[in-house]
Write a protein that holds these residues in place. Structure first.
Motif, PDB file in Angstrom:
ATOM      1  N   ALA A  74     -16.474 -32.200  40.473  1.00 16.77           N
ATOM      2  CA  ALA A  74     -16.565 -32.340  38.872  1.00 16.77           C
ATOM      3  C   ALA A  74     -16.411 -31.714  37.900  1.00 16.77           C
ATOM      4  O   ALA A  74     -16.985 -31.860  36.008  1.00 16.77           O
ATOM      5  N   GLY A  75     -15.250 -30.868  37.990  1.00 13.72           N
ATOM      6  CA  GLY A  75     -14.599 -30.047  36.939  1.00 13.72           C
ATOM      7  C   GLY A  75     -15.240 -28.800  37.227  1.00 13.72           C
ATOM      8  O   GLY A  75     -14.760 -28.030  36.001  1.00 13.72           O
ATOM      9  N   MET A 172     -22.426 -29.866  35.638  1.00 16.90           N
ATOM     10  CA  MET A 172     -22.287 -30.921  35.246  1.00 16.90           C
ATOM     11  C   MET A 172     -22.326 -32.103  35.732  1.00 16.90           C
ATOM     12  O   MET A 172     -22.461 -31.777  37.459  1.00 16.90           O
ATOM     13  N   GLN A 173     -22.496 -33.486  35.023  1.00 12.08           N
ATOM     14  CA  GLN A 173     -23.045 -34.384  36.227  1.00 12.08           C
ATOM     15  C   GLN A 173     -21.669 -35.637  35.653  1.00 12.08           C
ATOM     16  O   GLN A 173     -21.199 -35.777  34.627  1.00 12.08           O
ATOM     17  N   GLY A 174     -21.708 -36.147  36.571  1.00 10.65           N
ATOM     18  CA  GLY A 174     -21.144 -36.689  36.845  1.00 10.65           C
ATOM     19  C   GLY A 174     -20.921 -38.308  37.589  1.00 10.65           C
ATOM     20  O   GLY A 174     -21.502 -37.874  39.046  1.00 10.65           O
ATOM     21  N   ASP A 175     -20.638 -39.632  37.389  1.00 11.21           N
ATOM     22  CA  ASP A 175     -20.388 -40.605  38.525  1.00 11.21           C
ATOM     23  C   ASP A 175     -19.603 -39.760  39.645  1.00 11.21           C
ATOM     24  O   ASP A 175     -18.859 -39.928  39.728  1.00 11.21           O
ATOM     25  N   VAL A 221     -23.228 -30.512  31.206  1.00 10.75           N
ATOM     26  CA  VAL A 221     -22.195 -31.213  30.771  1.00 10.75           C
ATOM     27  C   VAL A 221     -21.513 -31.993  31.213  1.00 10.75           C
ATOM     28  O   VAL A 221     -21.640 -32.540  32.439  1.00 10.75           O
ATOM     29  N   ALA A 222     -20.679 -33.252  30.726  1.00 11.59           N
ATOM     30  CA  ALA A 222     -20.762 -34.892  31.378  1.00 11.59           C
ATOM     31  C   ALA A 222     -18.750 -33.800  32.261  1.00 11.59           C
ATOM     32  O   ALA A 222     -17.288 -33.578  31.944  1.00 11.59           O
ATOM     33  N   GLY A 223     -19.398 -34.641  33.572  1.00 16.77           N
ATOM     34  CA  GLY A 223     -17.746 -33.947  34.750  1.00 16.77           C
ATOM     35  C   GLY A 223     -17.583 -35.098  35.763  1.00 16.77           C
ATOM     36  O   GLY A 223     -18.461 -35.522  36.617  1.00 16.77           O
ATOM     37  N   PRO A 224     -16.506 -36.109  35.554  1.00 15.07           N
ATOM     38  CA  PRO A 224     -15.410 -35.627  34.019  1.00 15.07           C
ATOM     39  C   PRO A 224     -16.395 -37.032  33.171  1.00 15.07           C
ATOM     40  O   PRO A 224     -16.998 -37.767  33.795  1.00 15.07           O
ATOM     41  N   PRO A 231     -10.249 -32.686  25.134  1.00 13.22           N
ATOM     42  CA  PRO A 231      -9.990 -31.830  25.832  1.00 13.22           C
ATOM     43  C   PRO A 231      -9.931 -30.330  25.277  1.00 13.22           C
ATOM     44  O   PRO A 231     -10.226 -29.224  26.812  1.00 13.22           O
ATOM     45  N   ASP A 232      -9.371 -30.463  24.233  1.00 16.91           N
ATOM     46  CA  ASP A 232      -8.658 -28.857  23.967  1.00 16.91           C
ATOM     47  C   ASP A 232      -9.696 -27.797  23.665  1.00 16.91           C
ATOM     48  O   ASP A 232      -9.904 -26.822  22.991  1.00 16.91           O
ATOM     49  N   THR A 233     -10.512 -28.588  22.741  1.00 17.13           N
ATOM     50  CA  THR A 233     -11.280 -28.428  21.362  1.00 17.13           C
ATOM     51  C   THR A 233     -12.625 -28.167  22.246  1.00 17.13           C
ATOM     52  O   THR A 233     -14.061 -28.135  21.357  1.00 17.13           O
ATOM     53  N   GLU A 234     -13.220 -29.255  22.589  1.00 19.42           N
ATOM     54  CA  GLU A 234     -14.639 -30.654  22.967  1.00 19.42           C
ATOM     55  C   GLU A 234     -15.187 -30.656  23.934  1.00 19.42           C
ATOM     56  O   GLU A 234     -14.387 -30.063  25.437  1.00 19.42           O
ATOM     57  N   LEU A 235     -16.473 -30.476  24.423  1.00 21.38           N
ATOM     58  CA  LEU A 235     -17.340 -31.017  25.619  1.00 21.38           C
ATOM     59  C   LEU A 235     -18.162 -31.821  25.381  1.00 21.38           C
ATOM     60  O   LEU A 235     -18.238 -32.299  24.216  1.00 21.38           O
ATOM     61  N   VAL A 236     -18.494 -32.521  26.114  1.00 20.27           N
ATOM     62  CA  VAL A 236     -19.307 -33.563  25.774  1.00 20.27           C
ATOM     63  C   VAL A 236     -20.851 -33.556  27.011  1.00 20.27           C
ATOM     64  O   VAL A 236     -21.278 -33.215  27.946  1.00 20.27           O
ATOM     65  N   ILE A 237     -21.499 -33.034  26.284  1.00 19.12           N
ATOM     66  CA  ILE A 237     -22.684 -32.183  27.009  1.00 19.12           C
ATOM     67  C   ILE A 237     -24.067 -33.280  26.302  1.00 19.12           C
ATOM     68  O   ILE A 237     -24.029 -34.149  25.574  1.00 19.12           O
ATOM     69  N   ALA A 238     -25.393 -32.730  27.433  1.00 20.38           N
ATOM     70  CA  ALA A 238     -27.006 -33.351  27.232  1.00 20.38           C
ATOM     71  C   ALA A 238     -27.430 -32.946  27.502  1.00 20.38           C
ATOM     72  O   ALA A 238     -27.120 -31.555  27.657  1.00 20.38           O
TER      73      ALA A 238
END
Length: 243
Positions: A74-75, A172-175, A221-224, A231-238
């Motif tokens: 997941a990262g 961290m949730q991802g496919d 958090v989305a992972g991946p 990827p340097d400054t942001e995250l994808v979150i829910a």
């Protein structure tokens, strides 16, 4: 040194917040029982840190302890390292070091007694797990006193046993297909590795169904991630699925 909990410095790309509608939401292959997060959005790393600050109680005389959980690939380690760079006065604990040469998930008591409880007392940590001694692994798990944040990352760290000692937590949730591809790149796909993964899942699946860390987490958090982001400054979150 500027605290991550202050607004003392400008936020890189602070105005960019992309919210995915239901039309845009990506479907994931998840293990049975896991709740799929919705409302994914792109936020700055510092904004995500402020949200974790808001979820965590004030800590006096000790570091905040924030857990990062998720399945293999997941990262988690990458995220912990990114967060540690944003908070220079912080440190990372890898549960793989505690679980080394032990059962996959039977390490909660060792984590609580030897790391989380001393941190809550504001003490430094220098812990050599029993397996390190038995197998002559050098060194120890060390954390200096005076850190601002301790990131504890690893599959299975968000559980009932550790809940009283965690100030905030991330799932961290991802496919699963994407995560399994990352594991194959990282660890290979030899017969021995495939056997290890099969044995791991025999323990992971019932453990996760029992503990449901995604329902306990303060942030998903989305992972991946499967959408564009920096990827340097942001995250994808829910938002959390269980709050």
């Amino acid at each position: 040194m500027t605290s991550i909990w202050s607004d003392g410095q400008g936020i890189v790309r602070a105005c960019r917040t992309l919210v995915l509608t239901s039309k845009d939401r990506l479907s994931m292959r998840l293990h049975s029982g896991e709740t799929e997060a919705v409302g994914w959005r792109v936020v700055t790393l510092r904004d995500a840190l402020r949200q974790l600050r808001d979820a965590a109680p004030d800590a006096t005389g000790r570091p905040r302890v924030i857990a990062i959980d998720g399945r293999g690939g997941a990262g988690k380690t990458t995220l912990a390292e990114r967060l540690c760079k944003v908070v220079p006065n912080s440190a990372i604990v890898h549960t793989d070091d505690i679980a080394w040469n032990q059962a996959c998930f039977d390490w909660g008591a060792a984590l609580v007694e030897n790391i989380l409880q001393p941190l809550h007392r504001g003490e430094a940590v220098a812990f050599r797990p029993e397996a390190w001694i038995t197998h002559h692994r050098p060194g120890s798990i060390t954390i200096p006193a005076g850190a601002e944040v301790i990131w504890v990352e690893g599959t299975g760290v968000i559980r009932e046993e550790t809940a009283p000692w965690l100030d905030a937590s991330v799932w961290m949730q991802g496919d699963l297909d994407a995560q399994e591809r990352r594991l194959a790149v990282r660890d290979g796909h030899s017969p021995g590795q495939l056997e290890h993964l099969a044995n791991w899942l025999l323990e992971e699946l019932p453990f996760m169904l029992r503990e449901q860390p995604w329902a306990r987490a303060d942030m998903i958090v989305a992972g991946p991630p499967q959408i564009d982001y920096d990827p340097d400054t942001e995250l994808v979150i829910a938002p959390p699925t269980g709050h």
